[in-house]
Motif scaffolding. Structure first.
Motif, PDB file in Angstrom:
ATOM      1  N   ARG A 188       0.835  -1.185   0.000  1.00 56.85           N
ATOM      2  CA  ARG A 188       0.000   0.000   0.000  1.00 56.85           C
ATOM      3  C   ARG A 188       0.883   1.253   0.000  1.00 56.85           C
ATOM      4  NH1 ARG A 188      -5.176   1.741   1.173  1.00 56.85           N
ATOM      5  NH2 ARG A 188      -5.303   3.413   2.723  1.00 56.85           N
ATOM      6  N   GLY A 189       0.590   2.176  -0.881  1.00 56.48           N
ATOM      7  CA  GLY A 189       1.366   3.417  -0.938  1.00 56.48           C
ATOM      8  C   GLY A 189       2.444   3.399  -2.014  1.00 56.48           C
ATOM      9  N   ALA A 190       2.826   2.219  -2.439  1.00 57.48           N
ATOM     10  CA  ALA A 190       3.879   2.133  -3.472  1.00 57.48           C
ATOM     11  C   ALA A 190       3.263   2.258  -4.862  1.00 57.48           C
ATOM     12  CB  ALA A 190       4.625   0.813  -3.346  1.00 57.48           C
ATOM     13  N   ILE A 191       4.034   2.813  -5.793  1.00 55.84           N
ATOM     14  CA  ILE A 191       3.613   2.807  -7.199  1.00 55.84           C
ATOM     15  C   ILE A 191       4.804   2.399  -8.062  1.00 55.84           C
ATOM     16  CG2 ILE A 191       1.807   4.577  -6.923  1.00 55.84           C
ATOM     17  CD1 ILE A 191       3.805   6.524  -8.308  1.00 55.84           C
ATOM     18  N   ARG A 192       4.499   1.867  -9.219  1.00 54.14           N
ATOM     19  CA  ARG A 192       5.580   1.501 -10.144  1.00 54.14           C
ATOM     20  C   ARG A 192       6.096   2.755 -10.837  1.00 54.14           C
ATOM     21  NH1 ARG A 192       1.647  -2.447 -10.961  1.00 54.14           N
ATOM     22  NH2 ARG A 192       2.215  -4.430  -9.984  1.00 54.14           N
ATOM     23  N   ASP A 193       7.391   2.793 -11.021  1.00 55.55           N
ATOM     24  CA  ASP A 193       8.043   3.931 -11.694  1.00 55.55           C
ATOM     25  C   ASP A 193       7.754   3.842 -13.195  1.00 55.55           C
ATOM     26  OD1 ASP A 193       9.718   5.769 -12.833  1.00 55.55           O
ATOM     27  OD2 ASP A 193      11.586   4.793 -12.184  1.00 55.55           O
ATOM     28  N   SER A 194       6.832   4.654 -13.663  1.00 49.38           N
ATOM     29  CA  SER A 194       6.543   4.642 -15.102  1.00 49.38           C
ATOM     30  C   SER A 194       7.270   5.774 -15.829  1.00 49.38           C
ATOM     31  CB  SER A 194       5.032   4.755 -15.342  1.00 49.38           C
ATOM     32  OG  SER A 194       4.528   5.937 -14.753  1.00 49.38           O
ATOM     33  N   ASN A 195       7.723   6.764 -15.081  1.00 48.73           N
ATOM     34  CA  ASN A 195       8.308   7.937 -15.745  1.00 48.73           C
ATOM     35  C   ASN A 195       9.610   7.650 -16.479  1.00 48.73           C
ATOM     36  OD1 ASN A 195       6.230   9.519 -14.933  1.00 48.73           O
ATOM     37  ND2 ASN A 195       7.319  10.534 -13.251  1.00 48.73           N
ATOM     38  N   ARG A 196      10.404   6.730 -15.930  1.00 50.36           N
ATOM     39  CA  ARG A 196      11.678   6.476 -16.630  1.00 50.36           C
ATOM     40  C   ARG A 196      11.444   5.774 -17.966  1.00 50.36           C
ATOM     41  NH1 ARG A 196      15.436   3.146 -14.069  1.00 50.36           N
ATOM     42  NH2 ARG A 196      13.681   2.608 -12.713  1.00 50.36           N
ATOM     43  N   THR A 197      10.433   4.934 -18.017  1.00 46.50           N
ATOM     44  CA  THR A 197      10.093   4.289 -19.294  1.00 46.50           C
ATOM     45  C   THR A 197       9.648   5.346 -20.296  1.00 46.50           C
ATOM     46  OG1 THR A 197       9.418   2.290 -18.129  1.00 46.50           O
ATOM     47  CG2 THR A 197       8.587   2.572 -20.377  1.00 46.50           C
ATOM     48  N   LEU A 198       8.805   6.257 -19.830  1.00 41.94           N
ATOM     49  CA  LEU A 198       8.318   7.327 -20.691  1.00 41.94           C
ATOM     50  C   LEU A 198       9.475   8.216 -21.159  1.00 41.94           C
ATOM     51  CD1 LEU A 198       5.918   8.959 -21.852  1.00 41.94           C
ATOM     52  CD2 LEU A 198       5.768  10.137 -19.646  1.00 41.94           C
ATOM     53  N   MET A 199      10.304   8.650 -20.211  1.00 40.77           N
ATOM     54  CA  MET A 199      11.403   9.568 -20.562  1.00 40.77           C
ATOM     55  C   MET A 199      12.412   8.907 -21.489  1.00 40.77           C
ATOM     56  SD  MET A 199      12.084  11.830 -17.102  1.00 40.77           S
ATOM     57  CE  MET A 199      12.597  10.492 -16.035  1.00 40.77           C
ATOM     58  N   ARG A 200      12.675   7.626 -21.245  1.00 42.11           N
ATOM     59  CA  ARG A 200      13.628   6.940 -22.126  1.00 42.11           C
ATOM     60  C   ARG A 200      13.129   6.961 -23.567  1.00 42.11           C
ATOM     61  NH1 ARG A 200      17.876   3.414 -22.368  1.00 42.11           N
ATOM     62  NH2 ARG A 200      18.037   3.199 -20.128  1.00 42.11           N
ATOM     63  N   GLY A 201      11.849   6.675 -23.720  1.00 37.77           N
ATOM     64  CA  GLY A 201      11.269   6.667 -25.067  1.00 37.77           C
ATOM     65  C   GLY A 201      11.346   8.037 -25.716  1.00 37.77           C
ATOM     66  N   LEU A 202      10.999   9.058 -24.961  1.00 36.00           N
ATOM     67  CA  LEU A 202      11.006  10.415 -25.516  1.00 36.00           C
ATOM     68  C   LEU A 202      12.425  10.833 -25.893  1.00 36.00           C
ATOM     69  CD1 LEU A 202       8.508  12.062 -22.983  1.00 36.00           C
ATOM     70  CD2 LEU A 202       8.048  11.356 -25.342  1.00 36.00           C
ATOM     71  N   LEU A 203      13.383  10.430 -25.074  1.00 33.20           N
ATOM     72  CA  LEU A 203      14.782  10.798 -25.340  1.00 33.20           C
ATOM     73  C   LEU A 203      15.339  10.029 -26.530  1.00 33.20           C
ATOM     74  CD1 LEU A 203      16.001  10.944 -21.629  1.00 33.20           C
ATOM     75  CD2 LEU A 203      15.910  12.884 -23.220  1.00 33.20           C
ATOM     76  N   THR A 204      15.059   8.737 -26.564  1.00 29.72           N
ATOM     77  CA  THR A 204      15.634   7.961 -27.671  1.00 29.72           C
ATOM     78  C   THR A 204      14.972   8.330 -28.998  1.00 29.72           C
ATOM     79  OG1 THR A 204      14.281   6.104 -26.973  1.00 29.72           O
ATOM     80  CG2 THR A 204      16.572   5.991 -26.398  1.00 29.72           C
TER      81      THR A 204
END
Ligand code: AMP
Ligand code: MG
Length: 414
Positions: free
Chosen positions: A194-210
């Protein structure tokens, strides 16, 4: 006081420095930006050549067909004609082969009959210049072909290849990336406490950067601990052309990116008059441009789009930094905050008259990542607008232009 979006964009772009120029292989130039104007050194093609397989003729010999003419040469692509044509003679010729001296037209194979080694029957008359590609018809010697600042697609790189000019481009940016937050766990975590979330931002940022051709150095998840963040940052500045973080730039007690950098004197933290993406940190850390994006996933995307994408393109030397906009009808209208530029996540469609229509692709809160995934554009509602009536007009920034027609739509039931 909120800072106007364009004001922040201006500061970001003003602070970017051009990356070094390098010479690369043709295919490696795709996605990179030309650093020099490109002028054609020679005519392309360099010689007059056949546009069809057939017979090089003297057009004046082919009036009132049919007639039999004498074949005196056979010119394949890559070969050099050995005979000049004289009245009544022709040369068999293949597409791309140089035109023999004396010839002024090509009669395609399809317009001939009973061709033998030394004779051919011409069935259709030719006019001077028929099916001949002129020298320089592709590019003229000395002509400006591309301007510096062009982001190269495969088509541009292939033109460079055809001219034999190795591309001079700007180096791709190396970007150090990390997400911050004690609540974050790896995306592969099967069940969440409870309270934890999966880190989705690094997946998003990696895609945008690549997508921009950047080389990503991933520092992973950093806990909400100032010291831990500072230690990682110290390493990240080495060799990076930019640093990007997500989270920790807002007003919370644990917003450690802000806490660690706000007294540095080189990174500022603002409230930008935009939604999503209000909190934003920007400056330099040891000379390296630093982008402190918000934590909410949709804010990450919109902040990246509005600040970091143009900034990286500017570093790469690109002439064009911002996405194209198209006008669209916002079918259901929207009620937005008039004090901010609001970027609605919308799904788009074209009607029978070719007009674009947009509808919200889901919830418009900055945590609703799914609506971003269902969107193909951001609808821009400028400061001072507030309400858009149903059927009112908005500008769209197309965030991707995907395949949109199925096999059945194009080919039917075959
Ligand atoms: P913050 O600005 O750090 O307070 O983050 C704002 C919101 O974004 C919080 O609800 C965070 O849980 C969420 N968030 C922050 N980082 C990430 C991330 N890497 N992936 C998904 N959500 C995040
Ligand atoms: Mg946080």
């Amino acid at each position: 006081m909120m800072r106007p979006l364009t004001d922040m964009q201006t500061e970001v772009l003003d602070r970017m420095r051009l990356l070094d120029e390098i010479e690369v292989d043709f295919a490696d130039a795709i996605g990179a930006v030309l650093s020099r104007n490109v002028d054609a050194p020679d005519d392309l093609p360099g010689f007059e050549n056949a546009a069809m397989d057939g017979f090089a003729v003297i057009a004046a010999d082919t009036v009132n067909p049919p007639m039999d003419l004498t074949v005196v040469d056979d010119v394949a692509a890559g070969a050099v004609p050995s005979v000049a044509l004289t009245k009544g003679t022709v040369a068999r010729i293949m597409t791309g082969a140089p035109i023999p001296e004396g010839a002024d037209a090509i009669v395609p194979v399809e317009a001939t009959e009973s061709a033998h080694a030394n004779s051919v029957r011409i069935m259709e008359g030719a006019s001077v210049g028929d099916h001949i590609r002129p020298a320089g018809g592709n590019v003229r010697a000395g002509a400006r072909v591309f301007n510096a600042g062009l982001r190269m697609r495969s088509t541009h790189a292939s033109v460079m290849a055809s001219m034999g000019i190795r591309p001079l481009v700007r180096r791709r940016p190396v970007v150090a990336m990390m997400s911050t937050g004690d609540e974050l766990v790896a995306p592969s975590t099967p069940t969440l406490v409870r309270g934890a979330i999966r880190d989705s931002n690094r997946t998003l940022m990696r895609g945008l950067l690549t997508d921009l051709g950047a080389e990503v150095r991933d520092y992973g998840i950093i806990s909400d601990d100032e010291r831990a963040f500072e230690a990682v940052l110290e390493d990240a500045v080495n060799g990076a052309d930019a640093i990007v973080t997500s989270g920790g730039v807002s007003m919370g007690a644990y917003d450690i990116v802000k806490l660690a950098l706000r007294d540095s004197g080189s990174v500022g933290f603002w409230k930008i008059a935009m939604q999503p993406g209000k909190p934003f940190g920007f400056g330099t850390v040891g000379d390296v441009p630093f982008f402190g994006l918000p934590g909410n996933p949709v804010s990450v995307f919109v902040s990246f789009e509005q600040f970091m994408r143009p900034a990286l393109l500017a570093m790469m030397g690109a002439d064009l930094l911002f996405r194209d906009r198209v006008e669209a009808i916002l079918d259901d209208g929207a009620d937005t905050n008039p004090d901010k530029t609001v970027f609605l996540r919308v799904a788009t469609e074209r009607d029978g008259d070719g007009r674009w229509h947009a509808r919200e692709s889901g919830g418009q809160s900055s945590n609703v990542l799914s609506a971003l995934a269902f969107a193909d554009a951001l609808a821009v509602v400028p400061v001072g607008t507030g309400r858009v009536e149903p059927g009112g007009t908005v500008e769209l920034e197309m965030i991707h232009w995907p395949e949109a027609r199925s096999r059945r739509e194009v080919l039917g039931d075959r």
